[in-house]
Design a protein around this motif. Sequence first.
Motif, mmCIF file in Angstrom:
data_model
loop_
_atom_site.group_PDB
_atom_site.id
_atom_site.type_symbol
_atom_site.label_atom_id
_atom_site.label_comp_id
_atom_site.label_asym_id
_atom_site.label_seq_id
_atom_site.Cartn_x
_atom_site.Cartn_y
_atom_site.Cartn_z
ATOM 1 N N ASN C 196 0.827 -1.206 0.000
ATOM 2 C CA ASN C 196 0.000 0.000 0.000
ATOM 3 C C ASN C 196 0.861 1.256 0.000
ATOM 4 O O ASN C 196 0.534 2.238 -0.654
ATOM 5 C CB ASN C 196 -0.910 0.018 1.223
ATOM 6 C CG ASN C 196 -2.088 -0.917 1.049
ATOM 7 O OD1 ASN C 196 -2.039 -2.051 1.491
ATOM 8 N ND2 ASN C 196 -3.114 -0.452 0.367
ATOM 9 N N ALA C 199 1.882 1.848 -3.439
ATOM 10 C CA ALA C 199 0.793 2.406 -4.242
ATOM 11 C C ALA C 199 0.634 3.892 -3.982
ATOM 12 O O ALA C 199 0.485 4.687 -4.919
ATOM 13 C CB ALA C 199 -0.506 1.668 -3.944
ATOM 14 N N VAL C 200 0.705 4.268 -2.719
ATOM 15 C CA VAL C 200 0.573 5.691 -2.382
ATOM 16 C C VAL C 200 1.765 6.469 -2.937
ATOM 17 O O VAL C 200 1.627 7.555 -3.486
ATOM 18 C CB VAL C 200 0.437 5.869 -0.850
ATOM 19 C CG1 VAL C 200 0.504 7.335 -0.477
ATOM 20 C CG2 VAL C 200 -0.855 5.250 -0.369
ATOM 21 N N CYS C 204 -1.318 6.917 -5.769
ATOM 22 C CA CYS C 204 -2.690 6.575 -5.378
ATOM 23 C C CYS C 204 -3.090 7.366 -4.139
ATOM 24 O O CYS C 204 -2.246 7.696 -3.307
ATOM 25 C CB CYS C 204 -2.773 5.091 -4.995
ATOM 26 S SG CYS C 204 -2.963 3.996 -6.379
ATOM 27 N N SER C 205 -4.374 7.607 -4.015
ATOM 28 C CA SER C 205 -4.859 8.063 -2.722
ATOM 29 C C SER C 205 -5.030 6.819 -1.870
ATOM 30 O O SER C 205 -4.979 5.697 -2.372
ATOM 31 C CB SER C 205 -6.197 8.768 -2.878
ATOM 32 O OG SER C 205 -7.193 7.837 -3.197
ATOM 33 N N ARG C 206 -5.243 7.001 -0.566
ATOM 34 C CA ARG C 206 -5.364 5.828 0.290
ATOM 35 C C ARG C 206 -6.598 5.001 -0.081
ATOM 36 O O ARG C 206 -6.586 3.783 -0.009
ATOM 37 C CB ARG C 206 -5.446 6.250 1.756
ATOM 38 C CG ARG C 206 -4.186 6.986 2.201
ATOM 39 C CD ARG C 206 -3.609 6.396 3.428
ATOM 40 N NE ARG C 206 -4.620 6.271 4.464
ATOM 41 C CZ ARG C 206 -4.465 5.541 5.548
ATOM 42 N NH1 ARG C 206 -3.367 4.861 5.703
ATOM 43 N NH2 ARG C 206 -5.406 5.477 6.445
ATOM 44 N N SER C 208 -8.010 4.818 -3.159
ATOM 45 C CA SER C 208 -7.838 4.085 -4.416
ATOM 46 C C SER C 208 -6.825 2.970 -4.230
ATOM 47 O O SER C 208 -6.917 1.933 -4.900
ATOM 48 C CB SER C 208 -7.435 5.021 -5.548
ATOM 49 O OG SER C 208 -6.242 5.673 -5.235
ATOM 50 N N SER C 209 -5.876 3.108 -3.309
ATOM 51 C CA SER C 209 -4.931 2.022 -3.076
ATOM 52 C C SER C 209 -5.658 0.825 -2.447
ATOM 53 O O SER C 209 -5.328 -0.326 -2.711
ATOM 54 C CB SER C 209 -3.773 2.504 -2.209
ATOM 55 O OG SER C 209 -3.603 1.715 -1.088
ATOM 56 N N LEU C 212 -7.431 -0.714 -5.502
ATOM 57 C CA LEU C 212 -6.559 -1.239 -6.545
ATOM 58 C C LEU C 212 -5.575 -2.291 -6.040
ATOM 59 O O LEU C 212 -5.099 -3.118 -6.813
ATOM 60 C CB LEU C 212 -5.767 -0.095 -7.194
ATOM 61 C CG LEU C 212 -6.616 0.913 -7.967
ATOM 62 C CD1 LEU C 212 -5.765 2.096 -8.408
ATOM 63 C CD2 LEU C 212 -7.256 0.243 -9.170
#
Lengths: 379, 270, 298
Positions: C196, C199-200, C204-206, C208-209, C212
């Motif tokens: 995560n 992803a961030v 990504c926002s938290r 959307s992470s 996704l």
Amino acid sequence: MNQPAPTAAFAPWEDAKAKPLISFQNVTKKFGDFTAIDNISIDIYEREFFALLGPSGCGKTTLMRMLGGFETPTMGKILIDGQDMANVPPNKRAVNMMFQSYALFPHLSVWDNIAFGLRRDKLPKDQIEARVEEMVKLVRLDKFARRKPHQISGGQRQRVALARSLAKAPKLLLLDEPLGALDKKLRQDTQFELMDIQEKTGTTFVIVTHDQEEAMTVASRIAVMDEGLLIQVDTPARIYETPNSVYVADFIGDVNLIEGNASPRGDGKTILHWAEGQPPLVAECPHAPDVEARCTFAIRPEKVTISKEKPTDRTNAIQGKIEDIAYLGNLSTYSVLLANGTRVKAQTANNRRLSRRELTWEDDVWLSWTETAGIVLDK
Amino acid sequence: MRRLTWFNTTSLTLGFAFLYLPMVILIIYSFNESRLVTVWAGFSTKWYGELLQNQAFLDAALVTLKVGVASSTIATVLGTMAAYVLVRGGRFFGRTLFSGMIYAPLVMPEVITGLSLLLLFISIGLDRGMITIVLAHATFSMCYVSVVVSSRLVSFDKSLEEAALDLGCSAFEAFRLVTLPIIAPAVISGWLLALTLSLDDLVIASFVAGPSSTTLPIKIFSSVRLGVSPEINALSTILILIVAVGTISASLVTKRAVKRRQMEEKMAGD
Amino acid sequence: MNFRRFSLISVPYLWLFILFLVPFGIVFKISLSDYAISIPPYTPTLDLTEGWAGFKAFLSALDFENYVFLTEDDLYWKAYLSSLKIAVFATALTLLVSFPIAYGMANAPDEWRPTLMMLVILPFWTSFLIRVYAWMGILSQEGFLNQFLMGIGIISDPLIILNTNWAVYIGIIYTYCPFMILPIYATLEKLDPSLNEAAVDLGCSRTSSFWLVTLPLAKPGVIAGCFLVFIPALGEFVIPSLLGGSRTLMIGKVLYEEFFANRDWPVASAVAVVLLLILIIPIVMYQRNQQKMMEAEQ
């Protein structure tokens, strides 16, 4: 140490009259379609410290497990003390095994672990006690006898496993990667301890290892294996100095390999043409080819001398440029690039202080060695 | 980024409230004075007293306990054997059928298991009673036991058994002296699971029980079908408390043992 | 094969063979028989005294009449359909309730987790019947829930929940959510938190992470949980009997009543065989999923 005879004199494998303790006769083991052991014959003699060496999956563990009775050969015979072992289960063999995981019984104390095998033989109680006492003293664990396996350190566990497998005074002790779980420093100390114990008890040891240094240190003879085949069986010194194949030379220690066309010179030496416009190399070849053949010349880095001037007293001398220097403290390894693109390593002992050493990167240097330093291999 | 957000905290709070509030309400109302179970009329333990006077409940509880102990013991022996056969048995004729028969009862609807066993007992002329319930319970809970025990056996270092053989044990001695003591915790939790399943079972028991062998779940079911009753509240409270005390103390004991072991391992050090 | 090994294998084997497999054969056989007012209440019965001829007569009297009957009488196929509908819907609701709990547990501090795990498992050890029963007092018209809602003034008339399908859903969610929480928690707990973070880090926002990264990786656990709820819910008997109403049709209940109230054993057996056939599909799918998870771990 108080040895009756120097180790060098112990060589029953050279004595045609000596009777082997263990004899593998054309043993093959298949698991389904996979051939784990391919037609192997070896004799192992009493009081030997015999090492089975090879990469993982080469069949060394299978070979040993067949001695323990945990696998049966698909073809061929295994004799221990002249007796065919075909239908003898593990619990009826005078063979004990030290497992890679140690396999200490977690619910029993150190003492009870060591006594386990003796109790199965229904020995009288006082005999069992005396024997266990002797064993814990041998491996220096008298203070820990009442502890459970998880209450002692890894090194101590290893010694418990050794004591347990020696307690029944087996004719033959099998050791499956006995030091694999220990860190490097402890491993080196334990190697000497193992040799010491082997000598004290006079037991025949067969050890399985993938660590060539370990095999070299402890073993009287080494069997190098690859893909179920036996490649070479010999003493550590001969395995190192006169390997019979490129595989063995490359597996044991560091080696420079130079390919070329070899032809006999007439006086027992072999000439190797290895590059256009370069003088040929002269070396010994145990299986000298009668005609010209593609061969590989192998030489250990510590046998290659590196110098600024061309040496006059050596047959083989070639020129190159220092590409890299690895300083290892006691040693330095120079990687030298030859004119044809081959890299050769040369190793020298650092017996002078740093400031006194004269060689550095990009220096043009001469590499040289004597006629007997390297070996030409046809396999 | 593993941290509790407000969303996590809320969902945990609501989730555990959902899991536990119904039981808490049940326990509270078991101390209600009134027979009308939904109207609070003051604290009283009289329903517990009445429960203890109710011979039918006590008889049913005794039957349930006897059936539970007998069936879970049989199930543990059979299930451990089955697990050993599955993990260490190698190949034998009908192995696939065997493992199928171990796993199928786990997903079988109880109505089908109950129906089929009843039809078997009738066709072989076995009178319905405690024995038929014990047979039925032992059959489906041995499968649970074998799953629990075989998952332990799978992670069991096989060289321990080989070491025992190597040191002179016969195969049976190796099992008795080495394997069994080491997998004992799994065998015990298998037994407890089998006992719980047996004490809990309503559907299968109501198929195979005879008129003289009413178990506690059957008794509870027939009385709650008519609606909520304060005696059943009291009985439920007792059962919930027994399970809660048992589970919590078991987990505390395990936790202490694990902690002690970790300490000892740390002290052993290298 | 020596004697010990033989007996080790044959004892549990024979036990399961006689008490698990043979009974199914009997169920199947009776499902092909006809209803009769006798003891036992079906014909034909196999009479071994008549030898081979008797056996042939017995075989020729068996037919698929009961299965035809199941398709003709709409009570049965409606019951199958309604069981499927209830099981699917209840499984979806259980997932909605369980995922946030499992996610919260996976994000909880390490030292809380064993306790949270125990709190999820604890209801599993308490009697299923009692857990279902607990809801009878809560959901009834004058029950705790209605009293509470009317007390705080959200509603003025009591809601009718008990003896409807809604009570059945609540019962299924309540009793089966541990089976959903545990596999989801198991997959989420194994997730590397740095995934995560990566992803961030990649923009990504938290939220959307979560969609996704976390959710796709939790899929095997979600699937396993869904099957673990769906399979037993389909054949459920206790919950519809206690919480459902007379209009709640579930096949487990129909089977029970067919057997005990109508004493029509051949039809009850046919109902059981069809239920089993329906269950084979999700069971096979569940095992595929488990196998995939095992392979992914290696």
